[in-house]
Design an enzyme around this catalytic site. Structure first.
Site, short mmCIF file in Angstrom:
data_model
loop_
_atom_site.label_atom_id
_atom_site.label_comp_id
_atom_site.label_asym_id
_atom_site.label_seq_id
_atom_site.Cartn_x
_atom_site.Cartn_y
_atom_site.Cartn_z
N CYS A 145 25.78 13.06 32.80
CA CYS A 145 24.61 13.89 32.48
C CYS A 145 23.57 13.86 33.59
O CYS A 145 22.39 14.09 33.34
CB CYS A 145 23.96 13.40 31.19
SG CYS A 145 24.95 13.80 29.76
N ASP A 146 23.98 13.53 34.81
CA ASP A 146 23.03 13.45 35.91
C ASP A 146 23.14 14.72 36.76
O ASP A 146 24.25 15.12 37.14
CB ASP A 146 23.37 12.21 36.75
CG ASP A 146 22.28 11.89 37.74
OD1 ASP A 146 21.74 10.78 37.68
OD2 ASP A 146 21.96 12.76 38.58
#
Ligand SMILES: *Cc1c(COP(=O)(O)O)cnc(C)c1O
Length: 404
Positions: free
Chosen positions: A346-347
């Site tokens: 999720c970066d």
């Protein structure tokens, strides 16, 4: 920003140093086909590591080879190199323990990190390590205190132009400073042996070593004026692996290094040390990943292909798109189109390639596999221990010489 766009990831052809290893190229493929390990994973072929070691041994017969353990610290890889008679360049107590556990002699270990705690120097000395790098008065004082009589070499800062992953200014000092440090080392009762440098990792310019060799010559001369005879030049790492961008063959590097040594040390050739990391293990590994999703982009231009491998579980060197791996997919042969490649976390930084042009089969979809070739260096060792719940990248070893 589009200067890298000429490269393509879709090729099975070794575009880099292309030193064919002679080992069965398919030992890794065979393992992947038969074992179907969970992805992502790295598979190393020890036969290819062996071949690389022997190639370098032949090309630089007088140099002591110190494998830079950080490139791939898999115990079986280290053990293989112990068996071949390699020495080791280490950076921490953990790497020393690893080498010793795999049977390396303490005399074969060079503590090449200039940034180290005094207690780690002391521990290494107690374990029998006798060769240390330095580049500062503070580190030198620590070594003199807790590793009395040890051999030291001084790292000089050199131009890294031509390197895909340069070191910046973190390590190394000016040649004049190196003279002062080495003279001081003698006063402190140490054995100052010589000079080291690193031309920058994945160095694509064979002439790059000339900077370091001529800097070493200046340090030798400066020390000689002070009555100190040095005897060793450490050529560092930097030899390349085969990514999308082609690299010159090993012979070109060796030729430029030999010429520079002849020019700078015409009367007496110093003892040589070399610290290959990437060159020994990079091309010996394949990283298998699985496609998580393929989505259309908002602008309809390039599909986004999300893999289960990314910046945080092994592909740290895609930062800045510095290292561009060659790819192979389960749908090779189908018509291709441009893609952006991204990792699974999720970066927002977990995007592998968006400036570099990669084309992958239009039929590619979730569940298909994508192999990153020549991924044996700086992948598993850079994997985080669990960012976003993704586990560290596992490594398997096969031996292409031991398969029928
Ligand atoms: C990382 C490192 C190496 C290995 O560099 P490669 O470019 O992988 O060959 C060698 N020496 C030192 C001191 C290093 O830090």
């Amino acid at each position: 920003m589009t200067d890298l766009s000429a490269t393509t990831g879709v090729t099975d052809r070794p575009s880099g140093t292309a030193q064919q290893t002679g080992a069965a190229p398919d030992a890794i493929q065979q393992f992947l086909d038969q074992q179907r390990p969970e992805t992502p994973c790295l598979v190393m072929d020890l036969a290819q590591v062996r071949n690389r070691y022997r190639q370098l041994r032949t090309a630089l017969p007088d140099a002591r080879i110190c494998y830079a353990v950080k490139a791939n610290p898999t115990p079986d890889v280290v053990g293989e190199l112990v068996g071949l008679g390699s020495s080791f360049d280490v950076a921490s107590p953990g790497e020393i323990d690893l080498c010793l556990a795999k049977g390396a002699a303490p005399e074969s270990i060079s503590y090449g990190n200039t940034i180290k705690k005094r207690r780690d120097v002391a521990r290494a000395y107690e374990q029998g390590v006798r060769l240390f790098a330095t580049d500062s008065a503070a580190d030198l004082a620590n070594i003199a205190e807790v590793a009395p009589g040890a051999q030291v070499f001084c790292r000089v800062l050199v131009d890294n132009t031509g390197s895909r992953t340069p070191f910046g200014r973190k390590f190394g000092c000016l040649p004049e400073t190196a003279v002062e440090l080495l003279v001081r080392a003698r006063e402190l009762g140490l054995d100052p042996v010589g000079v080291s440098f690193h031309s920058g990792s994945q160095q694509l310019e064979p002439s790059a070593w000339e900077h370091g060799i001529s800097a070493a010559q200046r340090v030798f001369a400066g020390c000689a004026e002070r009555g100190l005879a040095l005897r060793m030049v450490n050529l560092g790492g930097g030899l390349p692996a085969s990514y999308t961008e082609s690299a010159p063959p090993l012979a070109d590097y060796v030729q430029r290094i030999e010429e520079a040594l002849d020019r700078c040390f015409p009367s007496a050739r110093p003892e040589l040390l070399v610290e290959p990391g990437r060159f020994l293990v990079g091309d010996a590994g394949v990283l298998r990943s699985e496609v998580v999703l393929v989505t259309d982009s908002c602008d309809g231009e390039r599909r986004w292909v999300y893999l289960d491998i990314g910046r945080y579980n092994g592909l740290a060197e895609t930062e800045g798109e510095a290292i561009t791996y060659r790819l192979r997919t389960s749908r090779d042969g189908d018509e291709v189109g441009p893609v952006v490649l991204a990792g699974p976390t999720c970066d927002g930084d977990d995007v592998l390639y968006q400036r570099t042009r990669y084309e992958l089969p239009r039929t590619l979809r979730g569940g298909d596999w994508v192999d990153l070739l020549s991924a044996g260096a700086y992948t598993a060792s850079y994997s985080s221990v669990g960012f976003n719940g993704f586990t560290p990248l596992p490594t398997y070893c096969v031996d292409g010489d031991q398969q029928s």
